[in-house]
Design a protein around this motif. Structure first.
Motif, PDB file in Angstrom:
ATOM      1  N   ASN A  25      -8.933  -5.688  -8.416  1.00  0.00           N
ATOM      2  CA  ASN A  25      -8.853  -5.994  -6.992  1.00  0.00           C
ATOM      3  C   ASN A  25      -7.496  -5.615  -6.410  1.00  0.00           C
ATOM      4  OD1 ASN A  25     -10.668  -6.977  -5.021  1.00  0.00           O
ATOM      5  ND2 ASN A  25      -9.362  -8.766  -4.747  1.00  0.00           N
TER       6      ASN A  25
ATOM      7  N   VAL B  42       4.302   1.319  -1.414  1.00  0.00           N
ATOM      8  CA  VAL B  42       5.146   1.477  -2.606  1.00  0.00           C
ATOM      9  C   VAL B  42       4.721   0.624  -3.795  1.00  0.00           C
ATOM     10  CG1 VAL B  42       7.232   2.234  -1.445  1.00  0.00           C
ATOM     11  CG2 VAL B  42       6.801  -0.213  -1.658  1.00  0.00           C
TER      12      VAL B  42
ATOM     13  N   SER C  23       5.230  -7.810  -9.491  1.00  0.00           N
ATOM     14  CA  SER C  23       5.255  -9.260  -9.322  1.00  0.00           C
ATOM     15  C   SER C  23       4.774  -9.969 -10.587  1.00  0.00           C
ATOM     16  CB  SER C  23       4.415  -9.637  -8.107  1.00  0.00           C
ATOM     17  OG  SER C  23       4.722 -10.937  -7.689  1.00  0.00           O
ATOM     18  N   CYS C  24       4.492 -11.244 -10.481  1.00  0.00           N
ATOM     19  CA  CYS C  24       4.074 -12.035 -11.635  1.00  0.00           C
ATOM     20  C   CYS C  24       3.554 -13.380 -11.149  1.00  0.00           C
ATOM     21  CB  CYS C  24       5.250 -12.232 -12.599  1.00  0.00           C
ATOM     22  SG  CYS C  24       6.568 -13.235 -11.920  1.00  0.00           S
TER      23      CYS C  24
ATOM     24  N   LEU D  94       4.553   7.551  -8.244  1.00  0.00           N
ATOM     25  CA  LEU D  94       3.650   6.958  -7.264  1.00  0.00           C
ATOM     26  C   LEU D  94       3.839   5.443  -7.244  1.00  0.00           C
ATOM     27  CD1 LEU D  94       0.464   9.152  -7.794  1.00  0.00           C
ATOM     28  CD2 LEU D  94       2.265   9.392  -6.090  1.00  0.00           C
ATOM     29  N   LYS D  95       3.109   4.793  -6.360  1.00  0.00           N
ATOM     30  CA  LYS D  95       3.310   3.354  -6.178  1.00  0.00           C
ATOM     31  C   LYS D  95       2.889   2.566  -7.411  1.00  0.00           C
ATOM     32  CE  LYS D  95      -0.887   3.464  -3.346  1.00  0.00           C
ATOM     33  NZ  LYS D  95      -1.391   3.341  -1.971  1.00  0.00           N
ATOM     34  N   TRP D  96       3.479   1.392  -7.543  1.00  0.00           N
ATOM     35  CA  TRP D  96       3.341   0.634  -8.788  1.00  0.00           C
ATOM     36  C   TRP D  96       3.176  -0.856  -8.517  1.00  0.00           C
ATOM     37  CZ3 TRP D  96       8.179  -1.801 -11.056  1.00  0.00           C
ATOM     38  CH2 TRP D  96       7.911  -2.478 -12.251  1.00  0.00           C
ATOM     39  N   ILE D  97       2.091  -1.392  -9.042  1.00  0.00           N
ATOM     40  CA  ILE D  97       1.927  -2.850  -9.020  1.00  0.00           C
ATOM     41  C   ILE D  97       2.129  -3.370 -10.426  1.00  0.00           C
ATOM     42  CG2 ILE D  97       0.110  -4.640  -8.963  1.00  0.00           C
ATOM     43  CD1 ILE D  97      -0.739  -3.639  -6.290  1.00  0.00           C
ATOM     44  N   ASN D  98       2.816  -4.485 -10.541  1.00  0.00           N
ATOM     45  CA  ASN D  98       2.957  -5.163 -11.821  1.00  0.00           C
ATOM     46  C   ASN D  98       2.574  -6.621 -11.624  1.00  0.00           C
ATOM     47  OD1 ASN D  98       4.294  -5.219 -14.676  1.00  0.00           O
ATOM     48  ND2 ASN D  98       5.132  -6.991 -13.611  1.00  0.00           N
ATOM     49  N   ARG D  99       1.862  -7.176 -12.582  1.00  0.00           N
ATOM     50  CA  ARG D  99       1.430  -8.574 -12.460  1.00  0.00           C
ATOM     51  C   ARG D  99       1.527  -9.276 -13.815  1.00  0.00           C
ATOM     52  NH1 ARG D  99      -2.492  -9.487  -8.219  1.00  0.00           N
ATOM     53  NH2 ARG D  99      -1.696  -8.486  -6.374  1.00  0.00           N
ATOM     54  N   ASP D 100       2.679  -9.803 -14.149  1.00  0.00           N
ATOM     55  CA  ASP D 100       2.785 -10.567 -15.393  1.00  0.00           C
ATOM     56  C   ASP D 100       2.115 -11.926 -15.218  1.00  0.00           C
ATOM     57  OD1 ASP D 100       4.353  -8.462 -16.081  1.00  0.00           O
ATOM     58  OD2 ASP D 100       6.241  -9.571 -16.160  1.00  0.00           O
TER      59      ASP D 100
ATOM     60  N   GLN E 291       0.827  -1.206   0.000  1.00  0.00           N
ATOM     61  CA  GLN E 291       0.000   0.000   0.000  1.00  0.00           C
ATOM     62  C   GLN E 291       0.862   1.257   0.000  1.00  0.00           C
ATOM     63  OE1 GLN E 291      -2.391  -1.082   3.377  1.00  0.00           O
ATOM     64  NE2 GLN E 291      -3.939  -2.069   2.097  1.00  0.00           N
TER      65      GLN E 291
ATOM     66  N   TYR F 141       4.677   0.863 -16.013  1.00  0.00           N
ATOM     67  CA  TYR F 141       6.046   1.089 -15.521  1.00  0.00           C
ATOM     68  C   TYR F 141       6.512   2.492 -15.891  1.00  0.00           C
ATOM     69  CZ  TYR F 141      11.043   0.804 -14.826  1.00  0.00           C
ATOM     70  OH  TYR F 141      12.326   1.061 -14.412  1.00  0.00           O
TER      71      TYR F 141
ATOM     72  N   ARG G 171      -7.777  -2.089  -5.635  1.00  0.00           N
ATOM     73  CA  ARG G 171      -8.455  -1.839  -4.348  1.00  0.00           C
ATOM     74  C   ARG G 171      -7.491  -2.103  -3.202  1.00  0.00           C
ATOM     75  NH1 ARG G 171     -12.563  -5.743  -6.616  1.00  0.00           N
ATOM     76  NH2 ARG G 171     -14.108  -4.465  -7.660  1.00  0.00           N
ATOM     77  N   LEU G 172      -6.827  -3.275  -3.295  1.00  0.00           N
ATOM     78  CA  LEU G 172      -5.978  -3.712  -2.180  1.00  0.00           C
ATOM     79  C   LEU G 172      -4.888  -2.690  -1.879  1.00  0.00           C
ATOM     80  CD1 LEU G 172      -4.701  -7.228  -1.368  1.00  0.00           C
ATOM     81  CD2 LEU G 172      -3.040  -5.384  -1.471  1.00  0.00           C
ATOM     82  N   PHE G 173      -4.284  -2.141  -2.903  1.00  0.00           N
ATOM     83  CA  PHE G 173      -3.130  -1.274  -2.613  1.00  0.00           C
ATOM     84  C   PHE G 173      -3.515   0.198  -2.501  1.00  0.00           C
ATOM     85  CE2 PHE G 173      -0.202   0.502  -6.228  1.00  0.00           C
ATOM     86  CZ  PHE G 173      -1.270   0.918  -7.014  1.00  0.00           C
TER      87      PHE G 173
ATOM     88  N   CYS H 132       4.028  -3.138  -5.720  1.00  0.00           N
ATOM     89  CA  CYS H 132       4.657  -4.461  -5.705  1.00  0.00           C
ATOM     90  C   CYS H 132       4.733  -5.025  -7.121  1.00  0.00           C
ATOM     91  CB  CYS H 132       3.848  -5.408  -4.821  1.00  0.00           C
ATOM     92  SG  CYS H 132       4.631  -7.006  -4.601  1.00  0.00           S
TER      93      CYS H 132
ATOM     94  N   THR I 229     -11.103  -8.103  -0.044  1.00  0.00           N
ATOM     95  CA  THR I 229     -10.885  -6.856  -0.768  1.00  0.00           C
ATOM     96  C   THR I 229     -12.002  -6.574  -1.760  1.00  0.00           C
ATOM     97  OG1 THR I 229      -8.498  -7.065  -0.514  1.00  0.00           O
ATOM     98  CG2 THR I 229      -9.265  -5.603  -2.245  1.00  0.00           C
TER      99      THR I 229
ATOM    100  N   GLN J 169       4.714   5.162 -13.682  1.00  0.00           N
ATOM    101  CA  GLN J 169       5.233   5.341 -12.324  1.00  0.00           C
ATOM    102  C   GLN J 169       6.600   6.011 -12.330  1.00  0.00           C
ATOM    103  OE1 GLN J 169       7.805   3.419 -10.430  1.00  0.00           O
ATOM    104  NE2 GLN J 169       8.572   2.693 -12.413  1.00  0.00           N
TER     105      GLN J 169
ATOM    106  N   LYS K 238      11.955  -2.526  -7.432  1.00  0.00           N
ATOM    107  CA  LYS K 238      11.529  -1.437  -8.323  1.00  0.00           C
ATOM    108  C   LYS K 238      12.760  -0.797  -8.985  1.00  0.00           C
ATOM    109  CE  LYS K 238       7.907   1.700  -7.330  1.00  0.00           C
ATOM    110  NZ  LYS K 238       7.082   2.485  -6.383  1.00  0.00           N
TER     111      LYS K 238
END
Ligand code: SF4
Ligand code: ZN
Lengths: 443, 575
Positions: free
Chosen positions: B72, A131, A135-136, B340-346, A129, B332, B75-77, A133, A303, B335, A276
């Protein structure tokens, strides 16, 4: 005696959620489990021979008696409905349908809803929340990664097939030679079994992970770093950072060694930030080693239903999230909650003494399939069928890939799925409260 | 409470599919369908007096990120977003949280409050589509469906590269059936696969690492497959180079790839073979951020000469929001700009995704140009049937702002007021200030329901009020005889924000702007019978791919129908 082999069964034990298990069933009993590790096998086998609870129990004045399900539910509903600030805790070792009913129940009760992530990877959520994340999914790692780092975790013990199925040993599309194409680095305070399999082991001083991460980030950005940081020499740090920078695809897995040691979410924050930063040089991802097989599902379901992954407080009617105030340990240690519903979990064995002390002093309802120290202190115990063995449903793997759990055997008579028990409980609570029972479609 | 017959009397009806333009008439509902008003007796029906009100079909959203893994994760982050708009549990409704990433309950309720009844989830990665279905099942009121991301899929790229279109089509048919999805989605074709190595793609002629295929080949291949299968909706794309200065050239090139390609739906009546999502996000000129300018006019010019292409807007609304897309490399980049914060999901073998919060500010020249670009496309494209309302929720703003976007479409005055708040250089970078066109209410009805229903191939039963259609109706408190949208845009915005009534399949779900109940849900998916023999062959080949490269067993990959509440297969026989 006819035998039945059920293939591609999903193991409902750890966050690896291996889905290639073969279970041999004879007369509705599991007689053999293939492919699973010792932990997974033990879970499947224990259900046939182990100490199952099969009758609802009610504890009155220190003595326990068997009661009908109806009576147990009635008592449980009354206890919850009478409470001012009930806690609904557990959820990580059951399927998503049960979790969804649990949310509705918490909502109706105005209770505090929390799952086990608040005592394992809660800090990971907080860091995410903060920074984000990068991922993969695990297959991405299997097919591409040439550098695997395990930090503060010991998969050989806690996730025994993680290395063989997903990271280290399998051949991937771009890693045809399997382990020969990969470098494994372990960073830990102890020389673990996992460390023994690594190409490189870095021993960090206890409680100094944050410093080591900071030094690595500094080194990556080509700042001077001291001779020794967190017990690790500059040379070692620079070499590991070089490895990270120059790999084609790096993956950092971390466990409670980061989340629960000094610094907690700040450690994770720094680890994510390092990853990152690395993406400016190469492809790098980070992933928490989730413990319970569906703890990721608990975060996921909470969530989408409430907006928040754990520590959700409904006392104002709408979901409020403030870990430190609204997590299970907060309301227990502050002696705020006055009743508790525990689903598929054993907080008495895992929570700090102060929390357990309060838990023991309030009415507790347990829904579980076997006896635990928590069922021992519970006023009402309702026996459940075991999700993933006796009940179908969804679970989310540590990389949030959702997988359909299988039913391989019938549950013992009188043992219903968690979600059915919870539905009945919800109905009864709504009756007492005089509100319309919310329809939980998803379950 | 709800009678199964409803009579809506004397409203001003806007029903473009039936060419009804504000005519005063009655609309009757029986057993969830629109019927001839003569068949409903007033005494037996619930009568709604719609005198002086606007009556439209329920809204249809062709592109919105409302359910699934990245929504989702958003939402979570972003608990800070979750806290922004809450409503407690009560009156039979579940609690709501979230502004740009609302929980599932808020999503259903708020769409209904806008008079929307059908919302298509814009993108779902196959491996995680079970999640998308779980969320859709929990989303109240709305009829839904989801587009399956297939463009960066290894199996597809291999087939297309080898020119094996038949096999590719057989595979796609199996995938849509296994994933219970509605159509084919492409997101940054080729770019996401390259993102597996931290790289991207820079033009439709660029090559994908290892797979050695170009985005152009993927796009044309999938358009072809889409039409071979005769899907209700066309191929639906998020182009390469999204968000970048100068990206309009990539957009025009992508447009061009559909030229001369067939249009052959087996179901529905669409006349397009390419839907370009959130067109705003790549209608930009300029060499860099300093010279960033709108090319919405150029994009509209192309659309005016090519009726086979539809677009949705992705209109910027000047809000703090959450960007989320399967375009991993774009997030990518974003951000790295906004820090600001960054989520990545491959996702293995399939796709990628990223999420970054974003704040659109009128005083930022880039954001102002983005705002103008979307409106330029909407206002300069002559045929509103090529245009669909969207904010690419939540990317350019939350869907709850649709009424505000309508305000800008119907009123030059409203646009001028916003321009006055924007960066002063905007008029040099966009023609927005000089555009006089104002949408009529009829055109508003086209872009918020009719055009989407048609492009989706569901206009037989959605997006109109003709006899036999689903009884999805919205009634708004706006009197077109007395009120002029152009002069009173705020009144229209207010009316559209809180429908007087929303009726979903004959159930009243909103009354006086408040949600009062749920309605039976449906989830549409394409159930294609293509070529069983070939499919078998394809699946045989697929076993090896699963055994070696996926991390789930092939038998655990498909999603059973029990995951869908209101599963509604659309049967298609393609061969
Ligand atoms: S690694 Fe985990 S999921 Fe896999 S078999 Fe062992 S306990 Fe089960
Ligand atoms: Zn989109």
């Amino acid at each position: 005696m006819p035998e039945r082999v059920v293939s591609d069964v999903v193991c409902p034990f750890c966050g690896c959620l291996c889905d290639d298990i073969e279970v041999v069933v004879r007369e509705n009993r599991i007689v053999e489990v293939r492919e699973a590790c010792a932990l997974g096998t033990a879970k499947f086998m224990s259900l046939s021979v182990g100490e199952r609870i099969t009758k609802p129990l009610l504890r009155v004045d220190g003595s326990v008696r068997q009661v009908s399900l109806e009576e147990a539910l009635k008592e449980a509903a009354k206890m919850l409905a009478d409470a001012e600030r009930p806690l609904l805790y557990g959820w990580s070792s059951t399927e998503c349908g049960a979790q969804a009913v649990g949310v509705a129940l918490a909502e109706v009760l105005g209770g505090v809803l929390d799952n086990t992530s608040s005592v394992c990877h809660g800090p990971t959520v907080l860091a995410t929340q903060d920074v984000g994340c990068p991922s993969c999914t695990l297959g991405q790692v299997k097919n591409r990664a040439d550098l695997i780092i395990y930090w503060g975790c010991n998969p050989m013990q806690a996730h025994p097939r993680h290395m063989s199925r997903y990271t280290t040993f399998p051949r991937g599309f771009f890693r045809e030679r399997g382990v020969k194409d990969k470098k494994i680095v372990v960073i830990d305070v102890r020389h673990t079994e996992t460390a023994r399999l690594a190409d490189r082991f870095i021993q960090v001083e206890l409680g100094k992970d944050y410093e080591l991460l900071a030094a690595m980030r500094a080194a990556l950005k080509e700042y001077e770093i001291p001779e020794k940081v967190a017990g690790v020499s500059r040379k070692d740090i620079l070499e590991v950072v070089e490895l990270m920078k120059n790999c084609q695809f790096g993956a950092l897995f971390f466990g409670m060694g980061l989340t629960m040691s000094f610094g907690k979410h700040r450690n994770v924050d720094n680890a994510i930030s390092l990853v990152k930063d690395l993406n400016a040089y190469t492809k790098f991802i980070i992933m928490p080693m989730r413990g319970h097989y569906n703890v990721a599902g608990a975060n996921t379901v909470f969530t989408w239903e409430t907006g928040f992954p754990y520590a959700v407080d409904f006392s104002r009617g709408y979901p409020r999230y403030n870990p430190g105030e609204t997590a299970a340990n907060d309301v227990l240690q502050n002696e705020e909650c006055d009743a508790a519903l525990i689903v598929a979990s054993d907080p008495v064995s895992h929570f700090p003494a102060k929390a357990v002390k309060h838990l023991a002093s309030i009415p507790v309802i347990s829904i579980d399939f076997h006896h635990t120290p928590t069922t021992e202190i519970s006023k009402v115990v309702i026996p459940a069928a075991v999700a993933g063995v006796e009940v179908e449903g969804t679970a989310y793997r540590m990389d949030t890939v959702p997988i359909r759990l299988k039913k391989v055997v019938e549950p013992p008579e009188g043992c219903l799925p968690d979600r059915e028990i919870l539905r009945m409980l919800l109905e009864k609570v709504c009756e007492i409260k005089g509100v319309e029972t919310p329809v939980v479609k998803h379950a | 409470m709800t009678k199964h017959m409803i009579l809506i009397k004397n409203g001003f009806v806007y029903d473009p599919i039936n060419k009804i333009d504000g005519e005063k008439m009655d609309i009757a509902i029986k057993e969830g369908k629109i019927v001839d008003p003569k068949k409903v007796k007033e005494k037996e029906a619930k009568v709604i007096d719609a005198r002086g009100k606007v009556v439209m079909p329920g809204g249809v959203d062709i592109h919105s990120h409302v359910a699934g893994p990245k929504v989702n994760a958003g939402r979570l982050f972003r608990p800070e977003d979750g806290r922004r708009q809450v409503r407690p549990f009560g009156q039979g409704l579940r609690a709501e949280t979230g502004f740009s990433v609302p929980n599932v309950f808020a999503t259903g309720y708020r769409y209904a409050q806008l008079g929307y009844t059908t919302v298509m989830e814009a993108a779902t990665p196959p491996l995680k589509t079970r999640h998308t279905h779980e969320e859709m099942s929990d989303t109240p009121i709305l009829d839904q469906g989801a587009y399956l991301i297939l463009d960066n899929n290894w199996v597809i790229m291999e087939y297309l590269k080898a020119g094996e279109y038949e096999k590719c089509a057989a595979f796609v048919a199996w995938m849509l059936r296994s994933m219970k999805c509605f159509g084919i989605k492409s997101v940054n074709p080729g770019g996401d696969e390259n993102w597996g190595w931290g790289k991207n793609i820079s033009s439709v002629r660029d090559r994908v690492i290892y797979f050695d295929i170009s985005p152009a080949e993927i796009i044309q291949g999938l358009i072809r497959v889409n039409e071979m299968l005769g899907l209700p909706h066309s191929f639906h794309i998020h182009c390469n180079n999204l968000g970048l200065p100068g990206s309009y050239t990539t957009t025009l090139e992508t447009f061009g790839l559909s030229d001369g390609m067939p249009i052959s739906p087996k179901v529905g009546e669409r006349s397009q073979n390419l839907h370009v999502a959130h067109i705003q996000f790549y209608s930009y000129g300029g060499e860099d951020w300093k010279t960033f300018e709108s090319k919405g006019d150029e994009v509209a010019k192309y659309l005016n000469n090519h009726s086979n292409i539809t677009v949705c807007l992705g209109q910027v609304t000047f809000d703090e929001t959450t960007t989320m897309t399967a375009d991993g490399p774009f997030e990518y980049l974003l951000q790295s700009i906004n820090k600001l914060k960054w989520i990545n999901r491959d996702v293995e073998l399939e796709t990628s995704s990223g999420i970054v919060p974003y704040i659109y500010r009128p005083r930022s020249l880039v954001n102002a140009v983005q705002w103008a670009a979307g409106l330029e496309v909407a206002l300069l494209t002559k045929n509103p049937w090529q245009i669909m309302m969207s904010t690419d929720h939540p990317n350019a703003g939350p869907f709850t702002r649709y009424p505000r976007v309508v305000k800008w479409l119907v009123s030059k005055k409203a646009r001028e007021e916003t321009i006055a708040k924007c960066h002063e250089t905007l008029p040099n970078r966009s023609s927005i200030a000089s555009i006089d066109r104002e949408y009529t209410l009829y055109e508003v009805a086209v872009v918020t329901r009719a055009s989407a229903a048609e492009a989706l191939g569901i206009s037989g039963f959605k997006g109109h009020l003709g006899v036999g259609a689903d009884a999805d109706v919205a009634i708004y408190d706006f009197n077109p005889e007395k009120q002029d949208p152009s002069r009173e845009p705020e009144a229209l915005e207010k009316a559209l924000s809180r429908a007087l009534y929303t009726i979903k399949r004959g159930h009243i779900v909103v009354e006086n702007g408040e949600v009062v109940g749920d309605a039976p849900k449906r989830v549409f998916w394409a159930d294609i019978c293509f070529d069983e023999e070939l499919e078998k062959q394809v699946l045989d080949e697929l076993h090896e791919t699963f055994a070696k490269y996926y991390t789930v067993s092939m038998s655990n990959y498909p999603i059973s129908e029990e995951y869908l509440v209101g599963s509604t297969p659309i049967k298609i026989t393609s061969k």
